[in-house]
Write an enzyme that holds these catalytic residues in place. Structure first.
Site, mmCIF file in Angstrom:
data_model
loop_
_atom_site.group_PDB
_atom_site.id
_atom_site.type_symbol
_atom_site.label_atom_id
_atom_site.label_comp_id
_atom_site.label_asym_id
_atom_site.label_seq_id
_atom_site.Cartn_x
_atom_site.Cartn_y
_atom_site.Cartn_z
ATOM 1 N N MET A 30 16.009 -15.261 46.475
ATOM 2 C CA MET A 30 15.283 -16.367 45.851
ATOM 3 C C MET A 30 14.237 -15.843 44.868
ATOM 4 O O MET A 30 13.359 -16.579 44.429
ATOM 5 C CB MET A 30 14.623 -17.252 46.910
ATOM 6 C CG MET A 30 15.630 -18.020 47.741
ATOM 7 S SD MET A 30 14.992 -19.571 48.406
ATOM 8 C CE MET A 30 13.592 -18.986 49.361
ATOM 9 N N GLU A 35 10.004 -4.499 47.747
ATOM 10 C CA GLU A 35 10.709 -3.278 48.134
ATOM 11 C C GLU A 35 11.846 -3.546 49.121
ATOM 12 O O GLU A 35 12.814 -2.787 49.177
ATOM 13 C CB GLU A 35 9.721 -2.270 48.730
ATOM 14 C CG GLU A 35 8.773 -1.656 47.716
ATOM 15 C CD GLU A 35 7.483 -2.472 47.582
ATOM 16 O OE1 GLU A 35 7.480 -3.661 47.977
ATOM 17 O OE2 GLU A 35 6.487 -1.913 47.091
ATOM 18 N N HIS A 37 13.886 -6.195 49.019
ATOM 19 C CA HIS A 37 15.020 -6.546 48.162
ATOM 20 C C HIS A 37 15.562 -5.310 47.439
ATOM 21 O O HIS A 37 16.778 -5.138 47.301
ATOM 22 C CB HIS A 37 14.596 -7.582 47.116
ATOM 23 C CG HIS A 37 14.158 -8.889 47.683
ATOM 24 N ND1 HIS A 37 12.843 -9.295 47.663
ATOM 25 C CD2 HIS A 37 14.851 -9.888 48.282
ATOM 26 C CE1 HIS A 37 12.753 -10.485 48.220
ATOM 27 N NE2 HIS A 37 13.944 -10.872 48.603
ATOM 28 N N LYS A 184 7.937 -6.722 54.924
ATOM 29 C CA LYS A 184 7.862 -7.154 53.529
ATOM 30 C C LYS A 184 8.416 -8.572 53.409
ATOM 31 O O LYS A 184 9.463 -8.899 53.957
ATOM 32 C CB LYS A 184 8.681 -6.225 52.638
ATOM 33 C CG LYS A 184 8.211 -4.778 52.617
ATOM 34 C CD LYS A 184 7.214 -4.549 51.517
ATOM 35 C CE LYS A 184 6.890 -3.063 51.376
ATOM 36 N NZ LYS A 184 5.890 -2.810 50.321
ATOM 37 N N SER A 186 8.272 -12.133 50.461
ATOM 38 C CA SER A 186 7.721 -12.773 49.264
ATOM 39 C C SER A 186 6.554 -13.682 49.625
ATOM 40 O O SER A 186 5.639 -13.877 48.820
ATOM 41 C CB SER A 186 8.812 -13.585 48.554
ATOM 42 O OG SER A 186 9.888 -12.755 48.166
#
Length: 282
Positions: A30, A35, A37, A184, A186
């Protein structure tokens, strides 16, 4: 790095690669890449000749009072991450490209979606399965890569692929963490400095549970109690769920006799964070 905006363009390119006998990897995201991703993209680039990263904030997986409008977006940053990870292309469609007016077809999976995150987000996985199945149809990749932080999502997508005979390998990739252990995400960008400091309580609590399991504890309620008690020492933390479930069926277990997923969802302030680990009996 080529950026595709339409279904026809990205589909045509991927079909051309396939005609050439090239292996194609897909990393559905999305956006607002980090990191975690990047680790998916790097793994995909090692295992395939071409890699497509989809960047699409999917509206159908957000509930009425969730963060669709405020979900972070930064395409320039995403392009940089994709470039570092050695992606070949980005698929970045508008909502109108992915969903036609009055779209009425959705993919719904029962059982696996009812507990954990599905309990408090009842339409979430219908939206996830719908958009992922669309991406699998648009981009006929050989492999698709997903992070293990979203363990329920990974299990649901694997089940969808099995049940619908979709010709793609679903690859799970390890959780990537900050130096202090926070997974991690978003959504970490939502956290204030105080909240960011408090958010480490998730991994610390899971670590205590892992230690108890390694020391022989097999009572699921005791594991849940260890985690919950530690999380509740943090004033900014509010538990959504703490669960010990079978790794395959995602059903609750009372006594741990085989592989289990220990999963939590916790609000730090207004931000909902998830984390988990899998415990394998030796």
């Amino acid at each position: 790095m080529v950026i595709f905006k339409t279904v026809n363009d990205v589909r045509s390119q991927v079909k051309e690669w396939k005609k050439q006998g090239l292996k194609v990897g897909l990393v559905p995201t999305m956006g607002y890449l980090h990191e975690g991703h990047e680790s998916l993209i790097r793994k995909a680039s090692k295992e395939n000749d071409k890699v497509v990263v989809s960047i699409f904030v999917n509206p159908t997986q957000f509930g009425k009072n969730e963060d669709l409008g405020s979900y972070p977006r930064d395409l320039e940053r995403d392009i940089e991450v994709c470039t570092r990870g050695r992606a070949t292309a980005i698929f970045n469609p508008e909502v109108e490209e992915m969903y036609c007016d009055n779209a009425s077809t959705f993919v719904n999976i029962t059982g696996l979606t009812e507990g954990l995150c599905g309990a408090s987000r009842p339409i979430h996985f219908r939206g996830v399965c719908t958009v992922v199945s669309k991406l699998f149809n648009i981009i006929p990749a050989d492999r698709a890569y997903f992070g293990e932080k979203d363990a329920q999502q990974l299990a649901v997508i694997k089940r969808m692929v099995r049940d619908l005979n979709i010709d793609i390998d679903v690859v799970g990739c390890p959780i990537i963490r900050e130096e202090d252990g926070l997974a991690k995400s978003s959504r970490n960008t939502y956290l204030s400095l105080e909240e960011r400091s408090s958010a480490t309580i998730l991994n610390k609590s899971l670590t205590l549970a892992k230690e108890a399991l390694n020391n022989g504890e097999r009572d699921s309620l005791k594991i849940i109690e260890i985690i919950s008690k530690n999380i509740n020492t943090c004033n900014l933390a509010k538990i959504d769920y703490v669960e010990v479930v079978d790794s395959l069926s995602l059903q609750r277990v009372n006594y741990i006799e085989k592989s289990v997923l220990v999963a939590i969802a916790v609000f730090i302030g207004k931000t909902r964070l998830i984390d988990n680990f899998t415990f394998e009996l030796q």
